[in-house]
Design an enzyme around this catalytic site. Structure first.
Site, PDB file in Angstrom:
ATOM      1  N   HIS A   1       8.209  -0.604  -4.659  1.00  0.00           N
ATOM      2  CA  HIS A   1       7.428  -1.437  -3.739  1.00  0.00           C
ATOM      3  C   HIS A   1       8.143  -2.790  -3.630  1.00  0.00           C
ATOM      4  O   HIS A   1       7.608  -3.822  -4.023  1.00  0.00           O
ATOM      5  CB  HIS A   1       5.990  -1.572  -4.233  1.00  0.00           C
ATOM      6  CG  HIS A   1       4.988  -1.979  -3.179  1.00  0.00           C
ATOM      7  ND1 HIS A   1       3.849  -1.244  -2.893  1.00  0.00           N
ATOM      8  CD2 HIS A   1       4.947  -3.045  -2.360  1.00  0.00           C
ATOM      9  CE1 HIS A   1       3.156  -1.855  -1.940  1.00  0.00           C
ATOM     10  NE2 HIS A   1       3.790  -2.960  -1.598  1.00  0.00           N
TER      11      HIS A   1
ATOM     12  N   ASN B   1       0.503   3.529   5.846  1.00  0.00           N
ATOM     13  CA  ASN B   1      -0.211   2.265   5.693  1.00  0.00           C
ATOM     14  C   ASN B   1      -0.538   1.770   7.087  1.00  0.00           C
ATOM     15  O   ASN B   1       0.371   1.589   7.911  1.00  0.00           O
ATOM     16  CB  ASN B   1       0.646   1.235   4.961  1.00  0.00           C
ATOM     17  CG  ASN B   1       0.841   1.601   3.488  1.00  0.00           C
ATOM     18  OD1 ASN B   1       0.225   2.538   2.984  1.00  0.00           O
ATOM     19  ND2 ASN B   1       1.696   0.859   2.808  1.00  0.00           N
TER      20      ASN B   1
ATOM     21  N   TYR C   1      -2.497  -1.046   9.507  1.00  0.00           N
ATOM     22  CA  TYR C   1      -3.140  -2.371   9.547  1.00  0.00           C
ATOM     23  C   TYR C   1      -3.516  -2.869  10.929  1.00  0.00           C
ATOM     24  O   TYR C   1      -4.190  -3.882  11.046  1.00  0.00           O
ATOM     25  CB  TYR C   1      -2.235  -3.402   8.871  1.00  0.00           C
ATOM     26  CG  TYR C   1      -2.253  -3.294   7.353  1.00  0.00           C
ATOM     27  CD1 TYR C   1      -3.308  -3.822   6.623  1.00  0.00           C
ATOM     28  CD2 TYR C   1      -1.229  -2.652   6.668  1.00  0.00           C
ATOM     29  CE1 TYR C   1      -3.342  -3.731   5.235  1.00  0.00           C
ATOM     30  CE2 TYR C   1      -1.252  -2.556   5.276  1.00  0.00           C
ATOM     31  CZ  TYR C   1      -2.314  -3.094   4.573  1.00  0.00           C
ATOM     32  OH  TYR C   1      -2.349  -3.001   3.204  1.00  0.00           O
TER      33      TYR C   1
ATOM     34  N   GLU D   1      -2.770   2.729   2.456  1.00  0.00           N
ATOM     35  CA  GLU D   1      -3.254   1.348   2.532  1.00  0.00           C
ATOM     36  C   GLU D   1      -3.970   1.122   3.852  1.00  0.00           C
ATOM     37  O   GLU D   1      -3.495   1.556   4.910  1.00  0.00           O
ATOM     38  CB  GLU D   1      -2.106   0.317   2.493  1.00  0.00           C
ATOM     39  CG  GLU D   1      -1.464   0.119   1.153  1.00  0.00           C
ATOM     40  CD  GLU D   1      -0.318  -0.901   1.204  1.00  0.00           C
ATOM     41  OE1 GLU D   1      -0.327  -1.780   2.095  1.00  0.00           O
ATOM     42  OE2 GLU D   1       0.574  -0.789   0.354  1.00  0.00           O
TER      43      GLU D   1
ATOM     44  N   GLU E   1       0.431 -12.281  -2.018  1.00  0.00           N
ATOM     45  CA  GLU E   1       0.719 -11.681  -0.717  1.00  0.00           C
ATOM     46  C   GLU E   1       2.118 -12.098  -0.223  1.00  0.00           C
ATOM     47  O   GLU E   1       2.276 -12.699   0.839  1.00  0.00           O
ATOM     48  CB  GLU E   1      -0.406 -12.032   0.277  1.00  0.00           C
ATOM     49  CG  GLU E   1      -0.273 -11.481   1.691  1.00  0.00           C
ATOM     50  CD  GLU E   1      -0.047  -9.970   1.801  1.00  0.00           C
ATOM     51  OE1 GLU E   1      -0.559  -9.210   0.959  1.00  0.00           O
ATOM     52  OE2 GLU E   1       0.662  -9.576   2.733  1.00  0.00           O
ATOM     53  N   TRP E   2       3.125 -11.801  -1.034  1.00  0.00           N
ATOM     54  CA  TRP E   2       4.526 -11.964  -0.654  1.00  0.00           C
ATOM     55  C   TRP E   2       4.826 -13.376  -0.125  1.00  0.00           C
ATOM     56  O   TRP E   2       4.429 -14.344  -0.765  1.00  0.00           O
ATOM     57  CB  TRP E   2       4.919 -10.860   0.337  1.00  0.00           C
ATOM     58  CG  TRP E   2       4.583  -9.501  -0.214  1.00  0.00           C
ATOM     59  CD1 TRP E   2       3.576  -8.663   0.215  1.00  0.00           C
ATOM     60  CD2 TRP E   2       5.190  -8.808  -1.322  1.00  0.00           C
ATOM     61  NE1 TRP E   2       3.549  -7.514  -0.546  1.00  0.00           N
ATOM     62  CE2 TRP E   2       4.529  -7.574  -1.490  1.00  0.00           C
ATOM     63  CE3 TRP E   2       6.240  -9.110  -2.186  1.00  0.00           C
ATOM     64  CZ2 TRP E   2       4.881  -6.652  -2.484  1.00  0.00           C
ATOM     65  CZ3 TRP E   2       6.595  -8.196  -3.179  1.00  0.00           C
ATOM     66  CH2 TRP E   2       5.924  -6.990  -3.310  1.00  0.00           C
TER      67      TRP E   2
ATOM     68  N   PHE F   1      -7.033  -9.987   0.217  1.00  0.00           N
ATOM     69  CA  PHE F   1      -7.393  -8.650   0.700  1.00  0.00           C
ATOM     70  C   PHE F   1      -8.311  -7.900  -0.279  1.00  0.00           C
ATOM     71  O   PHE F   1      -8.655  -6.745  -0.041  1.00  0.00           O
ATOM     72  CB  PHE F   1      -6.136  -7.775   0.830  1.00  0.00           C
ATOM     73  CG  PHE F   1      -5.285  -7.982   2.052  1.00  0.00           C
ATOM     74  CD1 PHE F   1      -4.311  -8.971   2.093  1.00  0.00           C
ATOM     75  CD2 PHE F   1      -5.424  -7.156   3.170  1.00  0.00           C
ATOM     76  CE1 PHE F   1      -3.487  -9.124   3.207  1.00  0.00           C
ATOM     77  CE2 PHE F   1      -4.601  -7.303   4.286  1.00  0.00           C
ATOM     78  CZ  PHE F   1      -3.636  -8.297   4.306  1.00  0.00           C
TER      79      PHE F   1
HETATM   80  C1  PNW Z   1       1.836  -4.154   3.227  1.00  0.00           C
HETATM   81  N1  PNW Z   1       4.342  -7.822   8.088  1.00  0.00           N
HETATM   82  O1  PNW Z   1       2.756  -5.109   3.612  1.00  0.00           O
HETATM   83  C2  PNW Z   1       2.244  -3.912   1.781  1.00  0.00           C
HETATM   84  O2  PNW Z   1       2.462  -2.591   1.424  1.00  0.00           O
HETATM   85  C3  PNW Z   1       1.430  -4.661   0.789  1.00  0.00           C
HETATM   86  O3  PNW Z   1       2.230  -4.955  -0.311  1.00  0.00           O
HETATM   87  C4  PNW Z   1       0.828  -5.897   1.427  1.00  0.00           C
HETATM   88  O4  PNW Z   1       0.189  -6.722   0.523  1.00  0.00           O
HETATM   89  C5  PNW Z   1      -0.118  -5.413   2.518  1.00  0.00           C
HETATM   90  O5  PNW Z   1       0.552  -4.600   3.460  1.00  0.00           O
HETATM   91  C6  PNW Z   1      -0.821  -6.528   3.275  1.00  0.00           C
HETATM   92  O6  PNW Z   1       0.093  -7.327   3.960  1.00  0.00           O
HETATM   93  C7  PNW Z   1       3.056  -5.715   4.781  1.00  0.00           C
HETATM   94  O7  PNW Z   1       4.399  -9.059   8.037  1.00  0.00           O
HETATM   95  C8  PNW Z   1       3.250  -7.092   4.727  1.00  0.00           C
HETATM   96  O8  PNW Z   1       4.679  -7.232   9.121  1.00  0.00           O
HETATM   97  C9  PNW Z   1       3.675  -7.779   5.812  1.00  0.00           C
HETATM   98  C10 PNW Z   1       3.908  -7.107   6.992  1.00  0.00           C
HETATM   99  C11 PNW Z   1       3.724  -5.722   7.063  1.00  0.00           C
HETATM  100  C12 PNW Z   1       3.296  -5.034   5.945  1.00  0.00           C
END
Ligand code: PNW
Length: 462
Positions: free
Chosen positions: A119, A294, A296, A368, A423-424, A432
């Site tokens: 990951h 995943n 979103y 996810e 969150e990166w 979340f």
């Molecule tokens: C996913 N974007 O990440 C990841 O699998 C998780 O680690 C993360 O915390 C979660 O979604 C929520 O963001 C993404 O900026 C993070 O396009 C950023 C992006 C897409 C996916």
């Protein structure tokens, strides 16, 4: 009552780097995200995951949270540099012991472990010494790390995910530099993606030959994709939406289910898009026991009017904009989460249908789905997260319709995420979690959504 199929997998997900902390403890080596977030300006308020949720020291407490809500399955990832500090060579037995404790606690509480091998947290040594994902040799290092995991944990772990969202590693990590390792290029995303896909094929081959016969687990990959809805009914906009999906999900799933990259990518990317050798193609084709998704959100897609394409924002999920040339926009009527991601449950149903048709009715798991919400730093606000309940409820209703009305073979759903975490690039600014985390004290507090989701799991339905 909307009932889900018998044996439907109900879970919640996390990732090592986002929760563990203990970044320099017990022999853990550094990863690319440690290096990246220690460079000023790379993350929100220069926040790092040095401590994060301190899950490393709170494993038992966190398994108790899962137990309390009756969680059936828990998806988490291994930190490669905790298990192999240099990415190759010596094994860190303290890291092995840590994951043994976690897995044993899960099994003892009847919670099925789902492990993601990678990951995003590449051991830093492999970045510095080999150039990380752009070096074809990385595939063999992935294989040796994966073998270690199958050997040590495969007696208890029966659900494996090789990679989480290789699109993010490729586009965000090597295209726009928004994620580690922070590279900016129009070529490297395709190289990184290619090596990840090759590595996936090789890992699965080893698992199937050497481990699966005795361990009897399943293995797959998790991709992310946001839906692309044609902005108008015109053939050009419909083609743009399809192209957007092929550049997003087809890029990674077509090689596995159809044996090569989508034609539209070959046409547009040309020689920057690597070719599969016959040997690699054979390993990659049919290398997933299930389809991990995943999901979103989504956007409207249109054929760009002129030569330019609207600016792509990192979180807008455009991806290789100059190559795909799809103009993305929002319907102003859409509700948004704190990520500015559109709340579009019906698009989830469409996405599942697209996968079902294009890839021959595979078993799918949503590994996810979830929402970050405003104002949740304040625990008193966070615990009343009726918007999260509404969000998950509507997405699950869309999943239910996909299963019952469209015949999609959806077998499971994991909420992102068990608890608020790192969150990166956005640090601790986006929450979340089904549980609130006070990052000053480490205290966990269940939000209303945790209790609500517990009820969904218990009833196996809405
Ligand atoms: C996913 N974007 O990440 C990841 O699998 C998780 O680690 C993360 O915390 C979660 O979604 C929520 O963001 C993404 O900026 C993070 O396009 C950023 C992006 C897409 C996916």
């Amino acid at each position: 009552m909307k009932t889900f199929p018998q044996n439907f997998t109900w879970g919640a997900a996390t990732a090592a780097h986002q929760i563990e902390g203990a970044w320099q403890e017990d022999g853990r080596g550094p990863c690319i995200w440690d290096a990246f977030t220690h460079i000023p300006g790379k993350s929100h308020r220069n926040q790092t995951a040095d401590v994060a949720c301190d899950h490393y020291h709170r494993v038992e407490e966190d398994v108790a949270l899962m137990k309390a809500m009756g969680l059936k399955a828990y998806r988490f990832s291994f930190s490669w540099s905790r298990l192999m500090p240099q990415g190759r060579g010596a094994v860190n037995e303290a890291g092995v012991a840590f994951y043994n404790r976690l897995i044993d606690a899960l099994v003892a509480n009847n919670i099925t472990p789902w492990v993601t091998l990678y990951h995003w947290d590449l051991p830093l040594a492999l970045q510095l010494e080999l150039d990380g994902l752009v070096n074809p040799e990385i595939a063999d290092h992935f294989v040796r790390y994966a073998e270690l995991c199958f050997e040590r944990f495969g007696d208890r772990v029966k659900h494996w995910i090789t990679f989480n969202e290789p699109w993010c590693s490729a586009v965000l990590g090597h295209g726009i530099g928004y994620f580690a390792p922070g590279r900016v290029s129009q070529t490297e995303p395709y190289l990184a993606a290619h090596n990840l896909i090759r590595a996936h094929g090789k890992i699965v081959d080893v698992y199937r030959r050497k481990f699966q016969p005795a361990q009897k687990g399943v293995i797959g990959i998790t991709n992310n994709c946001d839906w692309r809805e044609p902005k108008t009914d015109s053939p050009a906009d419909r083609a743009a939406a399809e192209r957007g999906l092929e550049f997003f999900l087809g890029w990674f799933a077509d090689p596995i289910y159809r044996g090569d990259y989508p034609d539209c990518m070959r046409e547009r990317v040309g020689e920057r898009l690597p070719r599969f050798s016959d040997a690699d193609r054979a390993l990659v084709l049919n290398s997933s026991d299930f389809f991990g998704l995943n999901f979103y959100g989504g956007m409207l897609a249109a054929e760009p009017a002129g030569e330019t394409v609207a600016t792509i924002v990192p979180t807008g999920n455009g991806g290789m904009a100059a190559d795909q040339r799809v103009e993305l926009s929002d319907d102003p009527a859409w509700e948004k989460t704190d990520m500015d991601w559109n709340v579009v449950p019906d698009f989830c149903r469409k996405m599942l249908g697209w996968i079902d048709r294009r890839y021959g009715h595979p078993p799918i798991y949503i590994t996810e789905n979830g929402a970050a919400l405003h104002g949740e730093d304040d625990v008193a606000v966070a615990v009343n997260d009726t918007r999260r309940i509404d969000f998950i409820n509507r997405y699950l209703a869309a999943c239910h319709a996909a299963i019952n009305e469209d015949g999609v073979d959806l077998r499971g759903y994991f909420v992102w995420t068990l608890m608020d975490n790192f969150e990166w690039a956005l640090g601790y600014s986006k929450r979340f979690g089904l549980h609130h985390v006070d990052f000053a004290t480490g205290k966990r507090t269940p939000k209303q959504s945790a209790a609500w989701y517990a009820g969904v799991m218990r009833r196996n339905g809405l």
